[in-house]
Scaffold this motif. Structure first.
Motif, PDB file in Angstrom:
ATOM      1  N   VAL A 189       0.835  -1.198   0.000  1.00  0.00           N
ATOM      2  CA  VAL A 189       0.000   0.000   0.000  1.00  0.00           C
ATOM      3  C   VAL A 189       0.875   1.257   0.000  1.00  0.00           C
ATOM      4  N   ARG A 190       1.963   1.219   0.776  1.00  0.00           N
ATOM      5  CA  ARG A 190       2.877   2.377   0.811  1.00  0.00           C
ATOM      6  C   ARG A 190       3.482   2.620  -0.568  1.00  0.00           C
ATOM      7  N   GLN A 191       3.872   1.537  -1.221  1.00  0.00           N
ATOM      8  CA  GLN A 191       4.494   1.709  -2.534  1.00  0.00           C
ATOM      9  C   GLN A 191       3.493   2.224  -3.567  1.00  0.00           C
ATOM     10  N   LEU A 192       2.273   1.744  -3.470  1.00  0.00           N
ATOM     11  CA  LEU A 192       1.259   2.259  -4.397  1.00  0.00           C
ATOM     12  C   LEU A 192       1.045   3.752  -4.168  1.00  0.00           C
ATOM     13  N   SER A 193       1.071   4.158  -2.899  1.00  0.00           N
ATOM     14  CA  SER A 193       0.893   5.598  -2.586  1.00  0.00           C
ATOM     15  C   SER A 193       2.049   6.392  -3.176  1.00  0.00           C
ATOM     16  N   PHE A 194       3.258   5.839  -3.072  1.00  0.00           N
ATOM     17  CA  PHE A 194       4.420   6.526  -3.618  1.00  0.00           C
ATOM     18  C   PHE A 194       4.200   6.821  -5.097  1.00  0.00           C
ATOM     19  N   PHE A 195       3.543   5.902  -5.787  1.00  0.00           N
ATOM     20  CA  PHE A 195       3.315   6.092  -7.213  1.00  0.00           C
ATOM     21  C   PHE A 195       2.001   6.798  -7.519  1.00  0.00           C
ATOM     22  N   GLY A 196       1.338   7.252  -6.484  1.00  0.00           N
ATOM     23  CA  GLY A 196       0.092   7.993  -6.706  1.00  0.00           C
ATOM     24  C   GLY A 196      -1.014   7.118  -7.273  1.00  0.00           C
ATOM     25  N   VAL A 197      -0.959   5.821  -7.013  1.00  0.00           N
ATOM     26  CA  VAL A 197      -2.053   4.962  -7.474  1.00  0.00           C
ATOM     27  C   VAL A 197      -2.663   4.207  -6.290  1.00  0.00           C
ATOM     28  N   ALA A 198      -2.703   4.899  -5.164  1.00  0.00           N
ATOM     29  CA  ALA A 198      -3.249   4.262  -3.974  1.00  0.00           C
ATOM     30  C   ALA A 198      -4.745   4.045  -4.167  1.00  0.00           C
ATOM     31  N   PRO A 199      -5.243   2.912  -3.679  1.00  0.00           N
ATOM     32  CA  PRO A 199      -6.692   2.681  -3.766  1.00  0.00           C
ATOM     33  C   PRO A 199      -7.430   3.562  -2.780  1.00  0.00           C
ATOM     34  N   GLU A 200      -8.670   3.892  -3.086  1.00  0.00           N
ATOM     35  CA  GLU A 200      -9.418   4.686  -2.104  1.00  0.00           C
ATOM     36  C   GLU A 200     -10.322   3.786  -1.277  1.00  0.00           C
ATOM     37  N   GLU A 201     -10.405   2.543  -1.696  1.00  0.00           N
ATOM     38  CA  GLU A 201     -11.269   1.609  -0.972  1.00  0.00           C
ATOM     39  C   GLU A 201     -10.517   0.284  -0.820  1.00  0.00           C
ATOM     40  N   GLY A 202     -10.891  -0.451   0.220  1.00  0.00           N
ATOM     41  CA  GLY A 202     -10.332  -1.792   0.360  1.00  0.00           C
ATOM     42  C   GLY A 202      -9.377  -1.920   1.518  1.00  0.00           C
ATOM     43  N   TYR A 203      -8.471  -2.835   1.365  1.00  0.00           N
ATOM     44  CA  TYR A 203      -7.415  -3.023   2.353  1.00  0.00           C
ATOM     45  C   TYR A 203      -6.429  -1.878   2.169  1.00  0.00           C
ATOM     46  N   LEU A 204      -6.317  -1.031   3.178  1.00  0.00           N
ATOM     47  CA  LEU A 204      -5.424   0.113   3.017  1.00  0.00           C
ATOM     48  C   LEU A 204      -4.296   0.080   4.031  1.00  0.00           C
ATOM     49  N   GLY A 205      -3.940  -1.096   4.475  1.00  0.00           N
ATOM     50  CA  GLY A 205      -2.856  -1.184   5.443  1.00  0.00           C
ATOM     51  C   GLY A 205      -3.432  -1.479   6.797  1.00  0.00           C
ATOM     52  N   GLU A 206      -3.475  -0.416   7.628  1.00  0.00           N
ATOM     53  CA  GLU A 206      -3.948  -0.663   8.984  1.00  0.00           C
ATOM     54  C   GLU A 206      -5.405  -1.066   9.054  1.00  0.00           C
TER      55      GLU A 206
END
Ligand code: GLU
Length: 554
Positions: A91-108
């Motif tokens: 999830v952190r890496q996806l955020s780094f690339f600006g393609v983080a999901p807005e729904e679902g498993y988001l880490g914590e």
């Protein structure tokens, strides 16, 4: 006499809900017409693969372009291969690339109404569906041991038959429910299999958004849908989860095309509407002239962290991946210099069908273009963030010499002819490091690379004269004429051309003079624009360095 209803009630005593109930619990999403629901469904087995970033990028883009939803589902049913903490890292890496999901498993925590988004927490949902399949006679318990299955495989191999659990090889498919119940009660381990009604000699056709209609042999395998640990297999979870999470287009790697017939039959048996499919090409590599998949073990570039560590801006890797995704992207960037993929119109029809080769040169090209667009302050900030983790030395200097650093990064930055010298942040220190006095001392510790063809006494005199006469207030072109004059005073031709006409009359030409100054100030024959270097170092530091260089000459 037991029947399959009794068997199902015995295996799933707690299940009173039906698929119908789940349909109500996870209703179709209320989204505008045309909005796509896409997902990324990684297994938390270690690291984000370049191919997975590619998939996420496309899935994210399709959802964004249509004002839909991009969500993440953690496929964590393979408990043996799971690596602790890798879900959060993904999830952190996806955020780094600006393609983080807005729904679902988001880490914590999970976010959204279609969860849980970790498959390991969806057991109840799978059990509801399997119970119903069993009640319909489409699922049965199988007690075959690993040895028995291996034996079957050997026979099939010998007979040159397709491997798998089907037809007469599906030993437990006609198991007597009484017998099954007794064995379960006896504590014998078992899995649950799907009862296929397919015939391998028939063809099924499904539509792929990228490849068009694909015709492929019907499924006839009685695949395992629930493992002995109670968790589902990929195939089954894919059907259940993508249906109840209301995915509209399943975007995944082309390696899944061959399993699609299983999925079509499962969706049908469960009474689910088939989602759209888009199978993306795999990213390959040339190895001794042969194309092969990027391998986790052999290729560092298989892992996205390789590019993060290597100091590539997220935008550059994204632009590169978009150029793989859509053949017209590169053309588009010629007109749209922002390289901002949010402004690009993606389409499945422009996607390549074959595996694409990873191309480091192309990535470097995009990266140079992207970095050239940053302001010096932005590049400073990015380098600071990156070096915090990956280049301690640079980090120390960036903090200590902030102003000098920004100025150094600003050399020939911006405008039409912007310098495109950095393809990643790890190249920054080798290029601008000499600006920092400590680094300069290190570089010249063992001497200066002056041109040995010019006598040291001459070099010394030219440098001393330069230190005395250089005027920092002059503009670049005027300043350069004073360097010519300096050379002429010491017997150097004012241009290479003049020198070539009668080399015997001169000690060298203005280029040699500039090189002496460069070597004295930077400790190297190459450096960024010399005039800018002088301006940034300032008179005091320039003279200090000239003195050091002069002292080093005998
Ligand atoms: N967990 C599967 C994988 O990592 C997901 C494939 C899919 O996107 O459906 O390959």
């Amino acid at each position: 006499m037991a029947n399959f209803t009794e068997l199902a009630n015995y295996i799933f005593p707690e299940i009173n809900e039906t698929i119908e109930d789940l349909e109500k619990k996870y209703p179709p999403r209320k989204l505008p017409e045309g909005a796509e629901v896409t997902r990324f469904a990684p297994s938390p087995t270690g690291f984000l693969h370049l191919g997975s970033l590619f998939t996420s990028l496309v899935a994210h883009k399709v959802a964004k372009d249509t004002k839909g939803v991009f969500y993440l589902r953690l496929e964590d049913t393979d408990t043996k291969r799971e690596i602790e903490g890798s879900g959060e890292e993904l999830v952190r890496q996806l955020s780094f690339f600006g393609v983080a999901p807005e729904e679902g498993y988001l880490g914590e925590k999970d976010v959204g109404e279609y969860g849980p988004y970790r498959q390991s927490e969806r057991e109840h949902i799978y059990r509801v569906c399997i119970k119903e399949l069993m009640l319909k006679g489409r699922a049965y318990p199988c007690f075959c041991s690993a040895e028995q299955l291996e034996e079957t495989r050997e026979i099939q191999e010998m007979n040159k038959e397709i491997p798998g659990y089907y037809g007469d090889y599906a030993i437990c498919r006609n198991i007597d429910p009484n017998d099954a119940l007794a064995r379960i009660k006896n504590g014998e381990p078992y899995v649950i299999r799907f009862r296929s009604l397919g015939n391998h000699n028939n063809k099924v056709t499904f539509h792929d958004e990228i490849r068009g209609d694909i015709s492929i042999a019907e499924n006839d395998l009685d695949i395992v849908i629930m493992k002995s640990d109670g968790l589902p297999t990929y195939h089954f979870a894919h059907a259940v989860d993508d249906h109840f999470m209301r995915t509209t287009t399943v975007i995944r790697g082309e390696e899944w095309i061959s399993s699609a017939p299983i999925h079509l039959e499962l969706f049908d048996a469960l009474g689910f509407k088939l989602p759209r499919y888009a199978h993306l090409p795999v990213i390959m590599k040339l190895d001794n002239g042969n194309k092969r998949k990027l391998s986790k073990r052999k290729d560092p570039e298989a892992s996205v962290s390789h590019f993060i560590e290597g100091g590539y801006p997220a935008e550059a890797l994204k632009a590169y991946l978009m150029s793989i995704a859509n053949s017209n992207f590169e053309e588009w960037t010629a007109e749209n210099k922002s390289y901002n993929i949010d402004e690009f119109k993606f389409s499945f029809s422009k996607m390549s069908l074959d595996g694409v080769l990873f191309d480091q040169d192309k990535l470097d090209f995009f990266s140079k273009e992207v970095i050239a667009l940053f302001s010096a302050e932005e590049l400073y900030k990015r380098c600071l963030e990156w070096s915090e983790k990956f280049d301690v030395k640079l980090n120390e200097f960036l903090k200590k010499y902030q102003q000098i650093s920004v100025k150094a990064l600003n050399i020939e930055r911006g405008g039409e002819k912007a310098r495109k010298d950095f393809s990643n942040y790890s190249q920054v220190y080798p290029i601008i490091g000499f600006f920092y006095p400590e680094r300069y001392a290190e570089i010249v510790k063992d001497g200066y690379p002056f041109n040995p063809a010019i006598e040291s006494s001459v070099v010394k005199k030219v440098l001393e004269d330069f230190a005395k006469s250089n005027d920092y207030s002059l503009a670049n072109d005027v300043w350069f004429s004073t360097v010519k004059e300096l050379g002429v005073r010491h017997g150097f031709a004012e241009s290479g051309k003049i020198y070539k006409q009668s080399p015997d009359q001169y000690k060298g030409h203005v280029g040699d003079v500039a090189e002496m100054i460069r070597v004295a100030l930077c400790g190297a024959k190459n450096s960024p624009n010399l005039y800018c270097v002088l301006q940034i170092l300032g008179k005091e530091e320039v003279n200090r360095r000239i003195n050091l260089a002069v002292t080093s000459l005998k």
